[in-house]
Write a protein that holds these residues in place. Sequence first.
Motif, PDB file in Angstrom:
ATOM      1  N   VAL A 122      33.808 -53.756  -4.130  1.00 48.52           N
ATOM      2  CA  VAL A 122      32.613 -53.720  -3.090  1.00 48.52           C
ATOM      3  C   VAL A 122      32.963 -54.549  -1.885  1.00 48.52           C
ATOM      4  N   ARG A 123      33.845 -55.372  -1.744  1.00 48.86           N
ATOM      5  CA  ARG A 123      34.312 -56.030  -0.804  1.00 48.86           C
ATOM      6  C   ARG A 123      34.510 -55.274   0.535  1.00 48.86           C
ATOM      7  N   ALA A 124      35.452 -54.458   0.035  1.00 47.47           N
ATOM      8  CA  ALA A 124      35.639 -53.268   1.070  1.00 47.47           C
ATOM      9  C   ALA A 124      34.419 -52.752   1.809  1.00 47.47           C
ATOM     10  N   ASP A 125      33.374 -52.321   1.170  1.00 48.45           N
ATOM     11  CA  ASP A 125      32.136 -52.033   1.915  1.00 48.45           C
ATOM     12  C   ASP A 125      31.863 -53.183   2.810  1.00 48.45           C
ATOM     13  N   VAL A 126      31.658 -54.344   2.431  1.00 49.59           N
ATOM     14  CA  VAL A 126      31.005 -55.433   3.261  1.00 49.59           C
ATOM     15  C   VAL A 126      32.002 -55.585   4.543  1.00 49.59           C
ATOM     16  N   PHE A 127      33.524 -55.321   4.468  1.00 50.13           N
ATOM     17  CA  PHE A 127      34.174 -55.502   5.536  1.00 50.13           C
ATOM     18  C   PHE A 127      33.794 -54.226   6.613  1.00 50.13           C
ATOM     19  N   ALA A 128      33.671 -52.913   5.866  1.00 48.30           N
ATOM     20  CA  ALA A 128      33.209 -51.793   6.689  1.00 48.30           C
ATOM     21  C   ALA A 128      31.927 -52.202   7.504  1.00 48.30           C
ATOM     22  N   TRP A 129      30.942 -52.833   6.883  1.00 47.67           N
ATOM     23  CA  TRP A 129      29.708 -53.025   7.433  1.00 47.67           C
ATOM     24  C   TRP A 129      30.095 -54.010   8.565  1.00 47.67           C
ATOM     25  N   GLY A 130      30.783 -54.859   8.348  1.00 48.95           N
ATOM     26  CA  GLY A 130      30.911 -56.059   9.434  1.00 48.95           C
ATOM     27  C   GLY A 130      31.445 -55.504  10.581  1.00 48.95           C
ATOM     28  N   ARG A 148      37.399 -64.350   1.008  1.00 48.38           N
ATOM     29  CA  ARG A 148      36.415 -65.152   1.996  1.00 48.38           C
ATOM     30  C   ARG A 148      35.409 -64.335   2.477  1.00 48.38           C
ATOM     31  N   ARG A 149      35.047 -63.106   2.152  1.00 48.93           N
ATOM     32  CA  ARG A 149      33.907 -62.010   2.517  1.00 48.93           C
ATOM     33  C   ARG A 149      32.743 -62.599   1.583  1.00 48.93           C
ATOM     34  N   PRO A 150      31.650 -62.151   1.743  1.00 50.32           N
ATOM     35  CA  PRO A 150      30.379 -62.145   1.157  1.00 50.32           C
ATOM     36  C   PRO A 150      30.773 -61.191  -0.104  1.00 50.32           C
ATOM     37  N   PRO A 151      30.352 -61.593  -1.473  1.00 51.83           N
ATOM     38  CA  PRO A 151      30.722 -60.887  -2.655  1.00 51.83           C
ATOM     39  C   PRO A 151      30.039 -59.540  -2.835  1.00 51.83           C
ATOM     40  N   SER A 152      29.043 -59.286  -1.899  1.00 52.08           N
ATOM     41  CA  SER A 152      28.486 -57.962  -2.142  1.00 52.08           C
ATOM     42  C   SER A 152      27.400 -57.600  -0.882  1.00 52.08           C
ATOM     43  N   MET A 153      27.092 -56.389  -0.925  1.00 50.43           N
ATOM     44  CA  MET A 153      26.103 -56.312   0.324  1.00 50.43           C
ATOM     45  C   MET A 153      24.895 -56.694   0.184  1.00 50.43           C
ATOM     46  N   GLU A 154      24.409 -56.990  -1.219  1.00 44.36           N
ATOM     47  CA  GLU A 154      23.127 -57.723  -1.519  1.00 44.36           C
ATOM     48  C   GLU A 154      23.124 -59.090  -0.980  1.00 44.36           C
ATOM     49  N   ALA A 155      24.304 -60.005  -1.109  1.00 44.91           N
ATOM     50  CA  ALA A 155      24.431 -61.177  -0.378  1.00 44.91           C
ATOM     51  C   ALA A 155      24.251 -61.185   1.277  1.00 44.91           C
ATOM     52  N   VAL A 156      24.984 -60.234   1.775  1.00 43.71           N
ATOM     53  CA  VAL A 156      24.776 -59.948   3.088  1.00 43.71           C
ATOM     54  C   VAL A 156      23.431 -59.386   3.571  1.00 43.71           C
ATOM     55  N   VAL A 157      22.536 -58.675   2.886  1.00 39.69           N
ATOM     56  CA  VAL A 157      21.354 -58.360   3.217  1.00 39.69           C
ATOM     57  C   VAL A 157      20.472 -59.940   3.088  1.00 39.69           C
ATOM     58  N   LEU A 198      18.438 -65.100   8.353  1.00 36.27           N
ATOM     59  CA  LEU A 198      18.668 -65.234   9.828  1.00 36.27           C
ATOM     60  C   LEU A 198      17.448 -64.811  10.355  1.00 36.27           C
ATOM     61  N   THR A 199      16.581 -63.933  10.023  1.00 43.68           N
ATOM     62  CA  THR A 199      15.489 -63.591  10.784  1.00 43.68           C
ATOM     63  C   THR A 199      14.412 -64.336  10.834  1.00 43.68           C
ATOM     64  N   THR A 200      14.324 -65.339   9.817  1.00 39.57           N
ATOM     65  CA  THR A 200      13.129 -66.162   9.963  1.00 39.57           C
ATOM     66  C   THR A 200      13.503 -67.660  10.415  1.00 39.57           C
ATOM     67  N   ILE A 248      21.623 -53.020  12.378  1.00 39.50           N
ATOM     68  CA  ILE A 248      22.414 -53.676  11.389  1.00 39.50           C
ATOM     69  C   ILE A 248      21.833 -54.033   9.932  1.00 39.50           C
ATOM     70  N   ALA A 249      20.552 -54.345   9.948  1.00 34.36           N
ATOM     71  CA  ALA A 249      19.998 -54.195   8.621  1.00 34.36           C
ATOM     72  C   ALA A 249      19.840 -52.965   7.931  1.00 34.36           C
ATOM     73  N   ALA A 250      19.749 -51.992   8.823  1.00 34.38           N
ATOM     74  CA  ALA A 250      19.629 -50.629   8.162  1.00 34.38           C
ATOM     75  C   ALA A 250      20.909 -50.234   7.450  1.00 34.38           C
ATOM     76  N   LEU A 251      22.060 -50.658   8.232  1.00 36.86           N
ATOM     77  CA  LEU A 251      23.233 -50.229   7.547  1.00 36.86           C
ATOM     78  C   LEU A 251      23.553 -51.033   6.445  1.00 36.86           C
ATOM     79  N   GLY A 252      22.881 -52.276   6.245  1.00 40.22           N
ATOM     80  CA  GLY A 252      23.233 -53.086   4.929  1.00 40.22           C
ATOM     81  C   GLY A 252      22.439 -52.567   3.868  1.00 40.22           C
ATOM     82  N   LEU A 253      21.224 -52.081   4.142  1.00 36.75           N
ATOM     83  CA  LEU A 253      20.353 -51.543   3.101  1.00 36.75           C
ATOM     84  C   LEU A 253      20.983 -50.161   2.750  1.00 36.75           C
TER      85      LEU A 253
END
Length: 102
Positions: free
Chosen positions: A3-11, A56-65, A71-73, A90-95
């Motif tokens: 799943v960290r490949a998805d994290v990379f692509a999202w970044g 070194r990436r976040p472990p999942s997209m849940e962690a990114v979200v 960050l928003t608050t 960018i949040a829409a991409l994460g979800l």
Amino acid sequence: VDVRADVFAWGVMGFELLVGHVSSLSTASTVSAARKDIPRRLASLLLSCMATDPNRRPPSMEAVVAKLAALTTDGRRRPRMRMVSALVAIAALGLTAVLIQS
């Protein structure tokens, strides 16, 4: 590949959405230089998602979200409008990535 490949692509997609051009490993560190209005913590999150070492990436997209939500608050009750406007796409991409992984 996990799943960290998805994290990379999202970044990479987030970088392109916010900076306006495709990132390469040699230019990834210039996210803050390219756009002075991008908050430092968001730039740091993008860079961590694009780390060449998957560990070194976040472990999942849940962690990114979760990091995006924090960050928003920024510890305040009311969201920071500048941050909210920077994170809408960018949040829409994460979800979307979270839903795809499910």
